[in-house]
Design a protein around this motif. Sequence first.
Motif, PDB file in Angstrom:
ATOM      1  N   PRO A  41      52.668  92.632 -42.082  1.00  0.00           N
ATOM      2  CA  PRO A  41      53.152  93.987 -41.829  1.00  0.00           C
ATOM      3  C   PRO A  41      54.245  94.030 -40.768  1.00  0.00           C
ATOM      4  CG  PRO A  41      50.942  93.693 -40.947  1.00  0.00           C
ATOM      5  CD  PRO A  41      51.283  92.441 -41.684  1.00  0.00           C
ATOM      6  N   SER A  42      55.093  95.029 -40.893  1.00  0.00           N
ATOM      7  CA  SER A  42      56.226  95.205 -39.990  1.00  0.00           C
ATOM      8  C   SER A  42      55.949  96.337 -39.017  1.00  0.00           C
ATOM      9  CB  SER A  42      57.478  95.511 -40.821  1.00  0.00           C
ATOM     10  OG  SER A  42      58.613  95.563 -40.006  1.00  0.00           O
ATOM     11  N   PHE A  43      56.341  96.113 -37.766  1.00  0.00           N
ATOM     12  CA  PHE A  43      56.155  97.096 -36.695  1.00  0.00           C
ATOM     13  C   PHE A  43      57.454  97.265 -35.926  1.00  0.00           C
ATOM     14  CE2 PHE A  43      51.964  95.552 -37.619  1.00  0.00           C
ATOM     15  CZ  PHE A  43      51.133  96.641 -37.444  1.00  0.00           C
ATOM     16  N   ARG A  44      57.542  98.368 -35.191  1.00  0.00           N
ATOM     17  CA  ARG A  44      58.650  98.595 -34.264  1.00  0.00           C
ATOM     18  C   ARG A  44      58.085  98.936 -32.901  1.00  0.00           C
ATOM     19  NH1 ARG A  44      63.206 102.501 -37.071  1.00  0.00           N
ATOM     20  NH2 ARG A  44      64.273 100.851 -38.200  1.00  0.00           N
ATOM     21  N   ALA A  45      58.620  98.295 -31.882  1.00  0.00           N
ATOM     22  CA  ALA A  45      58.335  98.663 -30.501  1.00  0.00           C
ATOM     23  C   ALA A  45      59.579  99.381 -29.986  1.00  0.00           C
ATOM     24  CB  ALA A  45      58.051  97.430 -29.663  1.00  0.00           C
ATOM     25  N   SER A  46      59.389 100.539 -29.373  1.00  0.00           N
ATOM     26  CA  SER A  46      60.497 101.363 -28.893  1.00  0.00           C
ATOM     27  C   SER A  46      60.225 101.735 -27.439  1.00  0.00           C
ATOM     28  CB  SER A  46      60.599 102.623 -29.760  1.00  0.00           C
ATOM     29  OG  SER A  46      61.531 103.532 -29.247  1.00  0.00           O
ATOM     30  N   LEU A  47      61.232 101.520 -26.583  1.00  0.00           N
ATOM     31  CA  LEU A  47      61.065 101.743 -25.153  1.00  0.00           C
ATOM     32  C   LEU A  47      62.275 102.483 -24.597  1.00  0.00           C
ATOM     33  CD1 LEU A  47      59.251 101.056 -22.679  1.00  0.00           C
ATOM     34  CD2 LEU A  47      60.574  98.951 -22.439  1.00  0.00           C
ATOM     35  N   GLY A  48      62.032 103.615 -23.933  1.00  0.00           N
ATOM     36  CA  GLY A  48      63.107 104.381 -23.321  1.00  0.00           C
ATOM     37  C   GLY A  48      63.694 103.654 -22.126  1.00  0.00           C
ATOM     38  N   ILE A  49      65.017 103.667 -22.048  1.00  0.00           N
ATOM     39  CA  ILE A  49      65.724 103.000 -20.950  1.00  0.00           C
ATOM     40  C   ILE A  49      66.377 104.061 -20.070  1.00  0.00           C
ATOM     41  CG2 ILE A  49      67.511 101.341 -20.331  1.00  0.00           C
ATOM     42  CD1 ILE A  49      65.086 100.145 -21.844  1.00  0.00           C
ATOM     43  N   VAL A  50      65.850 104.196 -18.851  1.00  0.00           N
ATOM     44  CA  VAL A  50      66.397 105.157 -17.899  1.00  0.00           C
ATOM     45  C   VAL A  50      67.697 104.615 -17.313  1.00  0.00           C
ATOM     46  CG1 VAL A  50      65.969 106.417 -15.764  1.00  0.00           C
ATOM     47  CG2 VAL A  50      64.095 106.048 -17.394  1.00  0.00           C
ATOM     48  N   ASP A  51      67.676 103.346 -16.892  1.00  0.00           N
ATOM     49  CA  ASP A  51      68.866 102.724 -16.316  1.00  0.00           C
ATOM     50  C   ASP A  51      68.632 101.228 -16.165  1.00  0.00           C
ATOM     51  OD1 ASP A  51      71.405 102.587 -15.265  1.00  0.00           O
ATOM     52  OD2 ASP A  51      70.901 103.514 -13.342  1.00  0.00           O
ATOM     53  N   ARG A  84      56.505 103.125 -27.235  1.00  0.00           N
ATOM     54  CA  ARG A  84      55.965 103.619 -28.510  1.00  0.00           C
ATOM     55  C   ARG A  84      55.912 102.463 -29.498  1.00  0.00           C
ATOM     56  NH1 ARG A  84      60.200 108.615 -28.910  1.00  0.00           N
ATOM     57  NH2 ARG A  84      59.526 109.702 -27.027  1.00  0.00           N
ATOM     58  N   VAL A  85      54.942 102.529 -30.405  1.00  0.00           N
ATOM     59  CA  VAL A  85      54.818 101.516 -31.451  1.00  0.00           C
ATOM     60  C   VAL A  85      54.681 102.231 -32.784  1.00  0.00           C
ATOM     61  CG1 VAL A  85      53.497  99.538 -32.308  1.00  0.00           C
ATOM     62  CG2 VAL A  85      53.739  99.902 -29.844  1.00  0.00           C
ATOM     63  N   TYR A  86      55.391 101.720 -33.790  1.00  0.00           N
ATOM     64  CA  TYR A  86      55.381 102.293 -35.134  1.00  0.00           C
ATOM     65  C   TYR A  86      55.023 101.217 -36.143  1.00  0.00           C
ATOM     66  CZ  TYR A  86      58.061 105.956 -32.848  1.00  0.00           C
ATOM     67  OH  TYR A  86      58.475 106.940 -31.990  1.00  0.00           O
ATOM     68  N   ARG A  87      54.343 101.618 -37.194  1.00  0.00           N
ATOM     69  CA  ARG A  87      53.968 100.720 -38.295  1.00  0.00           C
ATOM     70  C   ARG A  87      54.695 101.167 -39.558  1.00  0.00           C
ATOM     71  NH1 ARG A  87      48.836  97.933 -39.384  1.00  0.00           N
ATOM     72  NH2 ARG A  87      48.956  97.255 -41.542  1.00  0.00           N
ATOM     73  N   ARG A  88      55.237 100.200 -40.288  1.00  0.00           N
ATOM     74  CA  ARG A  88      55.918 100.497 -41.553  1.00  0.00           C
ATOM     75  C   ARG A  88      54.855 100.679 -42.636  1.00  0.00           C
ATOM     76  NH1 ARG A  88      60.998 102.150 -42.913  1.00  0.00           N
ATOM     77  NH2 ARG A  88      61.593 101.350 -44.930  1.00  0.00           N
ATOM     78  N   ALA A  89      54.894 101.822 -43.300  1.00  0.00           N
ATOM     79  CA  ALA A  89      53.929 102.117 -44.365  1.00  0.00           C
ATOM     80  C   ALA A  89      54.601 102.988 -45.415  1.00  0.00           C
ATOM     81  CB  ALA A  89      52.700 102.816 -43.802  1.00  0.00           C
ATOM     82  N   GLY A  90      54.692 102.468 -46.619  1.00  0.00           N
ATOM     83  CA  GLY A  90      55.243 103.252 -47.716  1.00  0.00           C
ATOM     84  C   GLY A  90      56.657 103.742 -47.476  1.00  0.00           C
ATOM     85  N   LEU A 115      51.834 104.786 -33.960  1.00  0.00           N
ATOM     86  CA  LEU A 115      50.468 104.335 -33.693  1.00  0.00           C
ATOM     87  C   LEU A 115      49.961 104.958 -32.411  1.00  0.00           C
ATOM     88  CD1 LEU A 115      50.664 100.505 -34.470  1.00  0.00           C
ATOM     89  CD2 LEU A 115      50.013 102.384 -35.984  1.00  0.00           C
ATOM     90  N   THR A 116      48.690 105.245 -32.379  1.00  0.00           N
ATOM     91  CA  THR A 116      48.063 105.795 -31.184  1.00  0.00           C
ATOM     92  C   THR A 116      48.050 104.737 -30.080  1.00  0.00           C
ATOM     93  OG1 THR A 116      46.659 107.190 -32.543  1.00  0.00           O
ATOM     94  CG2 THR A 116      45.950 106.816 -30.291  1.00  0.00           C
ATOM     95  N   ASP A 117      48.412 105.152 -28.892  1.00  0.00           N
ATOM     96  CA  ASP A 117      48.381 104.266 -27.721  1.00  0.00           C
ATOM     97  C   ASP A 117      46.905 103.972 -27.417  1.00  0.00           C
ATOM     98  OD1 ASP A 117      48.219 103.249 -25.120  1.00  0.00           O
ATOM     99  OD2 ASP A 117      49.984 104.350 -24.479  1.00  0.00           O
TER     100      ASP A 117
END
Length: 113
Positions: free
Chosen positions: A2-12, A94-100, A106-108
């Motif tokens: 399965p494929s996932f995405r990790a996403s992180l906000g960058i302030v600076d 944040r973490v996301y799962r690829r589905a359909g 995904l819940t933390d």
Amino acid sequence: MPSFRASLGIVDARPGVPPEAVLDTARAALAAVRQVEDAFVDVEPLLRGDGIPRVVVRFLEPTGNDAEEDARAWQAAMVMAAGVEAVAETVGLRVYRRAGGRWLPLTDPGLGR
């Protein structure tokens, strides 16, 4: 796998760190523990005026049941976040799962949200 995405906000970026090093660090940190498929900086929230840029790294998780995969994906994302913290001020992992054909958030596991 399965494929996932990790996403992180960058302030600076931290002083003395060039902006491109933030994405390189995110990719390298996650690649140390998982197979990385792609990495990019999402600037859409910044362009819309309602957020900050986010580093996004897409990666594969070894096959298991959904709960195991999701938990391991969060662990991998936290490794990425820890690496990026060394070079940038961050917020909002944040973490996301690829589905359909869609990316589902995904819940933390630590916050239950």
